[in-house]
Design a protein around this motif. Structure first.
Motif, PDB file in Angstrom:
ATOM      1  N   PRO A 113      41.133  36.934  37.113  1.00  0.00           N
ATOM      2  CA  PRO A 113      41.788  38.200  36.748  1.00  0.00           C
ATOM      3  C   PRO A 113      40.980  39.404  37.227  1.00  0.00           C
ATOM      4  O   PRO A 113      39.766  39.344  37.334  1.00  0.00           O
ATOM      5  CB  PRO A 113      41.824  38.144  35.221  1.00  0.00           C
ATOM      6  CG  PRO A 113      41.630  36.714  34.856  1.00  0.00           C
ATOM      7  CD  PRO A 113      40.854  36.089  35.964  1.00  0.00           C
ATOM      8  N   GLY A 114      41.690  40.488  37.494  1.00  0.00           N
ATOM      9  CA  GLY A 114      41.003  41.704  37.910  1.00  0.00           C
ATOM     10  C   GLY A 114      41.620  42.349  39.129  1.00  0.00           C
ATOM     11  O   GLY A 114      41.124  43.346  39.625  1.00  0.00           O
ATOM     12  N   GLY A 115      42.702  41.810  39.643  1.00  0.00           N
ATOM     13  CA  GLY A 115      43.381  42.425  40.777  1.00  0.00           C
ATOM     14  C   GLY A 115      42.650  42.298  42.097  1.00  0.00           C
ATOM     15  O   GLY A 115      42.835  43.112  42.993  1.00  0.00           O
ATOM     16  N   ASN A 116      41.778  41.293  42.231  1.00  0.00           N
ATOM     17  CA  ASN A 116      41.046  41.101  43.481  1.00  0.00           C
ATOM     18  C   ASN A 116      41.986  40.663  44.597  1.00  0.00           C
ATOM     19  O   ASN A 116      43.077  40.150  44.341  1.00  0.00           O
ATOM     20  CB  ASN A 116      39.938  40.063  43.288  1.00  0.00           C
ATOM     21  CG  ASN A 116      38.896  40.537  42.301  1.00  0.00           C
ATOM     22  OD1 ASN A 116      38.596  41.722  42.242  1.00  0.00           O
ATOM     23  ND2 ASN A 116      38.367  39.622  41.517  1.00  0.00           N
ATOM     24  N   LEU A 117      41.558  40.834  45.834  1.00  0.00           N
ATOM     25  CA  LEU A 117      42.375  40.506  46.997  1.00  0.00           C
ATOM     26  C   LEU A 117      41.760  39.339  47.764  1.00  0.00           C
ATOM     27  O   LEU A 117      40.546  39.247  47.901  1.00  0.00           O
ATOM     28  CB  LEU A 117      42.481  41.714  47.931  1.00  0.00           C
ATOM     29  CG  LEU A 117      43.049  42.986  47.318  1.00  0.00           C
ATOM     30  CD1 LEU A 117      42.927  44.141  48.287  1.00  0.00           C
ATOM     31  CD2 LEU A 117      44.487  42.775  46.912  1.00  0.00           C
ATOM     32  N   VAL A 142      41.870  28.273  45.749  1.00  0.00           N
ATOM     33  CA  VAL A 142      41.088  29.480  45.469  1.00  0.00           C
ATOM     34  C   VAL A 142      41.170  29.833  43.986  1.00  0.00           C
ATOM     35  O   VAL A 142      40.827  30.940  43.594  1.00  0.00           O
ATOM     36  CB  VAL A 142      41.562  30.677  46.338  1.00  0.00           C
ATOM     37  CG1 VAL A 142      41.284  30.421  47.802  1.00  0.00           C
ATOM     38  CG2 VAL A 142      43.027  30.984  46.102  1.00  0.00           C
ATOM     39  N   ALA A 143      41.612  28.869  43.186  1.00  0.00           N
ATOM     40  CA  ALA A 143      41.790  29.099  41.753  1.00  0.00           C
ATOM     41  C   ALA A 143      40.476  29.523  41.111  1.00  0.00           C
ATOM     42  O   ALA A 143      39.442  28.874  41.273  1.00  0.00           O
ATOM     43  CB  ALA A 143      42.318  27.838  41.088  1.00  0.00           C
ATOM     44  N   GLY A 144      40.521  30.662  40.411  1.00  0.00           N
ATOM     45  CA  GLY A 144      39.378  31.134  39.651  1.00  0.00           C
ATOM     46  C   GLY A 144      38.296  31.836  40.452  1.00  0.00           C
ATOM     47  O   GLY A 144      37.290  32.249  39.881  1.00  0.00           O
ATOM     48  N   LEU A 145      38.449  31.975  41.768  1.00  0.00           N
ATOM     49  CA  LEU A 145      37.410  32.653  42.548  1.00  0.00           C
ATOM     50  C   LEU A 145      37.381  34.133  42.201  1.00  0.00           C
ATOM     51  O   LEU A 145      38.410  34.766  42.015  1.00  0.00           O
ATOM     52  CB  LEU A 145      37.648  32.477  44.042  1.00  0.00           C
ATOM     53  CG  LEU A 145      37.481  31.068  44.611  1.00  0.00           C
ATOM     54  CD1 LEU A 145      37.692  31.074  46.120  1.00  0.00           C
ATOM     55  CD2 LEU A 145      36.109  30.502  44.280  1.00  0.00           C
ATOM     56  N   LEU A 176      37.886  39.863  47.947  1.00  0.00           N
ATOM     57  CA  LEU A 176      37.435  41.254  47.954  1.00  0.00           C
ATOM     58  C   LEU A 176      37.722  41.891  46.600  1.00  0.00           C
ATOM     59  O   LEU A 176      38.761  41.631  45.987  1.00  0.00           O
ATOM     60  CB  LEU A 176      38.154  42.043  49.047  1.00  0.00           C
ATOM     61  CG  LEU A 176      38.034  41.492  50.464  1.00  0.00           C
ATOM     62  CD1 LEU A 176      38.910  42.280  51.416  1.00  0.00           C
ATOM     63  CD2 LEU A 176      36.589  41.524  50.913  1.00  0.00           C
ATOM     64  N   ALA A 177      36.818  42.739  46.144  1.00  0.00           N
ATOM     65  CA  ALA A 177      37.007  43.449  44.879  1.00  0.00           C
ATOM     66  C   ALA A 177      38.131  44.462  45.025  1.00  0.00           C
ATOM     67  O   ALA A 177      38.286  45.096  46.067  1.00  0.00           O
ATOM     68  CB  ALA A 177      35.713  44.142  44.474  1.00  0.00           C
TER      69      ALA A 177
END
Length: 193
Positions: A113-117, A142-145, A176-177
Motif C-alpha cells: 500500500p502507498g500508491g507506489n508505481l 511483485v506482491a507486497g514489494l 518507484l515511490a
C-alpha cells in the motif's frame, strides 16, 4: 508451444517490383537462413503468416515444395502506416537445437500500500531454450514489494530447460515511490511569492 504449418513457394525473381507483385498476390516475401546454408528466398501466405506471428517466438513448419523446414521468426518488417507484413526473416532450426530468443516479462500481484508505481525497466529478457520448447513469457510476482525494491534478471524463475542470457544483474522491474501532490493552497502561496 504450438507448431504452425505453412506452405512456402520458392522465389526466383528479386527486387522491389517482384516483392510488390508478391504482396499484391496476398503473399509475403521471406528469407530463410541458418546452419551455414545458403539463404532460401520464399513467399508465404499473407493472412496465415500474420495469424501465426500473433504468437511470440512461434515455431513454423514450412512445406517448401515437398521438403519440410522448421523455422522461427527473427525479424519482421511492417508497412509504417498500414501495419501489413512486408518482409520476414526466418531462422532455420532443428528439433533439440538451442536457440537464443527474447521472451516477455509479465508482472502479477499488488504492490505494498502507498500508491507506489511499478516500472518495467526491461519488458523482455533474452533466454536460451530448445527450439521446440520456447516459453511465450515468464511471470514475476511483485506482491507486497515496497518503494525501492527491484527484481533482477537472476531472480526470475525460468521454465525447465531454459537458461538466462541477459545479464544476471540487470534490473527488470523496480518499484518507484509515489510522488506527493502539492496541495492547491501551497501552490497558490508559492505563485504569490
Amino acid at each position: 508451444m504450438s507448431e504452425v504449418k505453412l506452405d512456402a513457394v520458392i522465389r526466383t525473381t528479386f527486387g522491389k517490383g517482384s516483392a510488390r507483385q508478391t504482396r499484391r498476390d496476398n503473399r509475403v516475401p521471406a528469407v530463410i537462413y541458418g546452419h551455414g546454408a545458403e539463404p532460401v528466398h520464399v513467399s508465404l501466405p499473407g493472412h496465415d503468416l500474420m495469424m501465426a506471428l500473433k504468437t511470440a517466438n512461434v515455431l513454423i513448419s514450412l512445406d517448401i515444395e515437398g521438403r519440410n523446414e522448421l523455422v522461427i521468426p527473427k525479424a519482421i518488417q511492417r508497412h509504417p502506416l498500414k501495419r501489413t507484413l512486408t518482409h520476414v526473416d526466418l531462422l532455420a532450426v532443428k528439433r533439440g537445437e538451442k536457440v537464443s530468443v527474447e521472451i516477455a516479462v509479465n508482472a502479477e500481484g499488488d504492490l505494498a500500500p502507498g500508491g507506489n508505481l511499478l516500472e518495467h525497466v526491461l519488458s523482455t529478457i533474452t533466454v536460451e531454450a530448445e527450439a521446440t520448447h520456447i516459453p511465450e513469457a515468464v511471470t514475476v510476482s511483485v506482491a507486497g514489494l515496497d518503494a525501492g525494491a527491484s527484481v533482477l534478471a537472476k531472480d526470475i524463475v525460468l521454465p525447465a530447460g531454459t537458461t538466462l542470457v541477459t545479464d544476471a544483474d540487470a534490473v527488470v522491474l523496480q518499484v518507484l515511490a509515489a510522488q506527493a501532490e502539492e496541495s492547491a493552497a501551497e501552490g497558490d502561496a508559492a505563485a504569490e511569492a
